[in-house]
Write a protein that holds these residues in place. Structure first.
Motif, PDB file in Angstrom:
ATOM      1  N   MET A   1     147.463  77.189  86.741  1.00  0.00           N
ATOM      2  CA  MET A   1     147.535  76.048  87.623  1.00  0.00           C
ATOM      3  C   MET A   1     148.121  74.862  86.848  1.00  0.00           C
ATOM      4  SD  MET A   1     144.462  74.025  89.624  1.00  0.00           S
ATOM      5  CE  MET A   1     144.318  75.126  90.988  1.00  0.00           C
ATOM      6  N   THR A   2     149.072  74.170  87.454  1.00  0.00           N
ATOM      7  CA  THR A   2     149.707  73.029  86.793  1.00  0.00           C
ATOM      8  C   THR A   2     148.760  71.828  86.752  1.00  0.00           C
ATOM      9  OG1 THR A   2     150.630  72.072  88.815  1.00  0.00           O
ATOM     10  CG2 THR A   2     151.966  73.757  87.674  1.00  0.00           C
ATOM     11  N   ARG A   3     149.057  70.889  85.876  1.00  0.00           N
ATOM     12  CA  ARG A   3     148.267  69.651  85.807  1.00  0.00           C
ATOM     13  C   ARG A   3     148.379  68.871  87.115  1.00  0.00           C
ATOM     14  NH1 ARG A   3     144.680  68.364  81.537  1.00  0.00           N
ATOM     15  NH2 ARG A   3     145.382  69.515  79.724  1.00  0.00           N
ATOM     16  N   THR A   4     149.544  68.889  87.733  1.00  0.00           N
ATOM     17  CA  THR A   4     149.714  68.203  89.020  1.00  0.00           C
ATOM     18  C   THR A   4     148.809  68.819  90.077  1.00  0.00           C
ATOM     19  OG1 THR A   4     151.993  67.616  88.469  1.00  0.00           O
ATOM     20  CG2 THR A   4     151.381  67.517  90.791  1.00  0.00           C
ATOM     21  N   ALA A   5     148.752  70.136  90.123  1.00  0.00           N
ATOM     22  CA  ALA A   5     147.875  70.826  91.077  1.00  0.00           C
ATOM     23  C   ALA A   5     146.413  70.510  90.798  1.00  0.00           C
ATOM     24  CB  ALA A   5     148.119  72.326  91.027  1.00  0.00           C
ATOM     25  N   ARG A   6     146.061  70.374  89.528  1.00  0.00           N
ATOM     26  CA  ARG A   6     144.676  70.019  89.179  1.00  0.00           C
ATOM     27  C   ARG A   6     144.327  68.613  89.668  1.00  0.00           C
ATOM     28  NH1 ARG A   6     144.457  72.314  82.989  1.00  0.00           N
ATOM     29  NH2 ARG A   6     144.649  74.495  83.563  1.00  0.00           N
ATOM     30  N   VAL A   7     145.262  67.676  89.491  1.00  0.00           N
ATOM     31  CA  VAL A   7     145.026  66.302  89.972  1.00  0.00           C
ATOM     32  C   VAL A   7     144.916  66.295  91.491  1.00  0.00           C
ATOM     33  CG1 VAL A   7     146.054  63.989  90.164  1.00  0.00           C
ATOM     34  CG2 VAL A   7     146.054  65.183  87.965  1.00  0.00           C
ATOM     35  N   TYR A   8     145.778  67.050  92.140  1.00  0.00           N
ATOM     36  CA  TYR A   8     145.729  67.164  93.599  1.00  0.00           C
ATOM     37  C   TYR A   8     144.362  67.684  94.058  1.00  0.00           C
ATOM     38  CZ  TYR A   8     146.895  68.993  98.253  1.00  0.00           C
ATOM     39  OH  TYR A   8     146.906  69.285  99.595  1.00  0.00           O
ATOM     40  N   ASP A   9     143.883  68.748  93.448  1.00  0.00           N
ATOM     41  CA  ASP A   9     142.568  69.296  93.794  1.00  0.00           C
ATOM     42  C   ASP A   9     141.453  68.296  93.509  1.00  0.00           C
ATOM     43  OD1 ASP A   9     143.718  71.674  94.633  1.00  0.00           O
ATOM     44  OD2 ASP A   9     143.189  72.775  92.801  1.00  0.00           O
ATOM     45  N   TYR A  10     141.592  67.566  92.424  1.00  0.00           N
ATOM     46  CA  TYR A  10     140.587  66.563  92.044  1.00  0.00           C
ATOM     47  C   TYR A  10     140.503  65.469  93.114  1.00  0.00           C
ATOM     48  CZ  TYR A  10     137.827  63.796  88.733  1.00  0.00           C
ATOM     49  OH  TYR A  10     136.823  63.095  88.105  1.00  0.00           O
ATOM     50  N   PHE A  11     141.654  64.964  93.551  1.00  0.00           N
ATOM     51  CA  PHE A  11     141.681  63.959  94.620  1.00  0.00           C
ATOM     52  C   PHE A  11     141.106  64.522  95.919  1.00  0.00           C
ATOM     53  CE2 PHE A  11     145.096  61.399  92.429  1.00  0.00           C
ATOM     54  CZ  PHE A  11     144.418  60.196  92.440  1.00  0.00           C
ATOM     55  N   ARG A  12     141.531  65.717  96.294  1.00  0.00           N
ATOM     56  CA  ARG A  12     141.083  66.304  97.565  1.00  0.00           C
ATOM     57  C   ARG A  12     139.579  66.529  97.597  1.00  0.00           C
ATOM     58  NH1 ARG A  12     144.502  70.370 100.697  1.00  0.00           N
ATOM     59  NH2 ARG A  12     142.488  70.264 101.668  1.00  0.00           N
ATOM     60  N   ALA A  13     138.982  66.757  96.454  1.00  0.00           N
ATOM     61  CA  ALA A  13     137.530  66.938  96.387  1.00  0.00           C
ATOM     62  C   ALA A  13     136.787  65.598  96.461  1.00  0.00           C
ATOM     63  CB  ALA A  13     137.151  67.660  95.097  1.00  0.00           C
ATOM     64  N   ARG A  14     137.533  64.477  96.395  1.00  0.00           N
ATOM     65  CA  ARG A  14     136.931  63.143  96.384  1.00  0.00           C
ATOM     66  C   ARG A  14     137.676  62.185  97.314  1.00  0.00           C
ATOM     67  NH1 ARG A  14     136.980  65.899  91.996  1.00  0.00           N
ATOM     68  NH2 ARG A  14     135.212  65.971  90.593  1.00  0.00           N
ATOM     69  N   PRO A  15     137.815  62.517  98.585  1.00  0.00           N
ATOM     70  CA  PRO A  15     138.566  61.635  99.492  1.00  0.00           C
ATOM     71  C   PRO A  15     137.895  60.267  99.629  1.00  0.00           C
ATOM     72  CG  PRO A  15     137.353  63.280 100.745  1.00  0.00           C
ATOM     73  CD  PRO A  15     137.210  63.643  99.295  1.00  0.00           C
ATOM     74  N   GLY A  16     138.722  59.213  99.577  1.00  0.00           N
ATOM     75  CA  GLY A  16     138.229  57.856  99.762  1.00  0.00           C
ATOM     76  C   GLY A  16     137.528  57.256  98.563  1.00  0.00           C
ATOM     77  N   VAL A  17     137.448  57.989  97.447  1.00  0.00           N
ATOM     78  CA  VAL A  17     136.751  57.510  96.251  1.00  0.00           C
ATOM     79  C   VAL A  17     137.767  56.904  95.279  1.00  0.00           C
ATOM     80  CG1 VAL A  17     135.332  58.196  94.264  1.00  0.00           C
ATOM     81  CG2 VAL A  17     134.966  59.267  96.505  1.00  0.00           C
ATOM     82  N   TRP A  18     137.499  55.697  94.811  1.00  0.00           N
ATOM     83  CA  TRP A  18     138.367  55.067  93.817  1.00  0.00           C
ATOM     84  C   TRP A  18     138.121  55.718  92.463  1.00  0.00           C
ATOM     85  CZ3 TRP A  18     142.336  52.298  95.220  1.00  0.00           C
ATOM     86  CH2 TRP A  18     142.311  51.600  96.430  1.00  0.00           C
ATOM     87  N   LEU A  19     139.193  56.173  91.799  1.00  0.00           N
ATOM     88  CA  LEU A  19     139.116  56.861  90.521  1.00  0.00           C
ATOM     89  C   LEU A  19     139.949  56.108  89.493  1.00  0.00           C
ATOM     90  CD1 LEU A  19     139.783  60.401  91.987  1.00  0.00           C
ATOM     91  CD2 LEU A  19     137.562  59.499  91.258  1.00  0.00           C
ATOM     92  N   ASP A  20     139.389  55.919  88.308  1.00  0.00           N
ATOM     93  CA  ASP A  20     140.145  55.233  87.265  1.00  0.00           C
ATOM     94  C   ASP A  20     140.830  56.239  86.340  1.00  0.00           C
ATOM     95  OD1 ASP A  20     138.219  56.186  85.494  1.00  0.00           O
ATOM     96  OD2 ASP A  20     137.257  54.248  85.201  1.00  0.00           O
ATOM     97  N   GLY A  21     141.543  55.727  85.357  1.00  0.00           N
ATOM     98  CA  GLY A  21     142.301  56.583  84.447  1.00  0.00           C
ATOM     99  C   GLY A  21     141.452  57.542  83.645  1.00  0.00           C
ATOM    100  N   GLN A  22     140.240  57.135  83.291  1.00  0.00           N
ATOM    101  CA  GLN A  22     139.373  58.039  82.541  1.00  0.00           C
ATOM    102  C   GLN A  22     139.031  59.268  83.370  1.00  0.00           C
ATOM    103  OE1 GLN A  22     136.163  55.393  81.364  1.00  0.00           O
ATOM    104  NE2 GLN A  22     137.023  55.277  79.305  1.00  0.00           N
ATOM    105  N   ALA A  23     138.767  59.065  84.649  1.00  0.00           N
ATOM    106  CA  ALA A  23     138.451  60.197  85.531  1.00  0.00           C
ATOM    107  C   ALA A  23     139.670  61.088  85.730  1.00  0.00           C
ATOM    108  CB  ALA A  23     137.940  59.694  86.875  1.00  0.00           C
ATOM    109  N   LEU A  24     140.844  60.482  85.880  1.00  0.00           N
ATOM    110  CA  LEU A  24     142.063  61.254  86.158  1.00  0.00           C
ATOM    111  C   LEU A  24     142.656  61.906  84.913  1.00  0.00           C
ATOM    112  CD1 LEU A  24     143.592  58.778  88.721  1.00  0.00           C
ATOM    113  CD2 LEU A  24     142.670  61.058  89.200  1.00  0.00           C
TER     114      LEU A  24
END
Length: 88
Positions: A1-24
Motif C-alpha cells: 500500500m502506498t503512503r498516499t493510500a495510507r493517508v487516504y485511509d487515515y482521513f476516511r477513518a476520521r471524517p470531520g476531525v482536524w489532524l495536525d502534522g504529527q498525526a499525518l
C-alpha cells in the motif's frame, strides 16, 4: 500500500476531525505528509480542508496547520449551516 493510500485511509477513518502534522506523519511519512495530503486531493478527488491557528507555548506562539477530510455528507451539513471550514 502506498503512503498516499495510507493517508487516504487515515482521513476516511476520521471524517470531520482536524489532524495536525504529527498525526499525518505516521501514515504519510515524517517529511512527505504534506505531499501525500495534496496527492489524496488529486488522486481520490476528496475534499480536505486546511486551517492555521496560533497556539501559545512556553517558548511563545506557534502556528499549527491542521487538515480535515470532509465527506459529502459533512460537506452538505457544513454548507447548510454556513460552517466556515477555517473555524472549528
Amino acid at each position: 500500500m502506498t503512503r498516499t493510500a495510507r493517508v487516504y485511509d487515515y482521513f476516511r477513518a476520521r471524517p470531520g476531525v482536524w489532524l495536525d502534522g504529527q498525526a499525518l506523519a505516521e501514515p504519510g511519512g515524517r517529511y512527505a505528509w504534506r505531499t501525500r495530503v495534496s496527492e489524496c486531493r488529486r488522486a481520490y478527488g476528496i475534499i480536505i480542508d486546511n486551517r492555521q491557528r496560533s497556539v501559545q507555548t512556553p517558548r511563545g506562539p506557534i502556528t499549527v496547520s491542521e487538515y480535515r477530510y470532509r465527506p459529502h455528507s459533512l460537506l452538505d451539513f457544513c454548507e447548510e449551516n454556513h460552517d466556515d471550514p477555517s473555524v472549528d
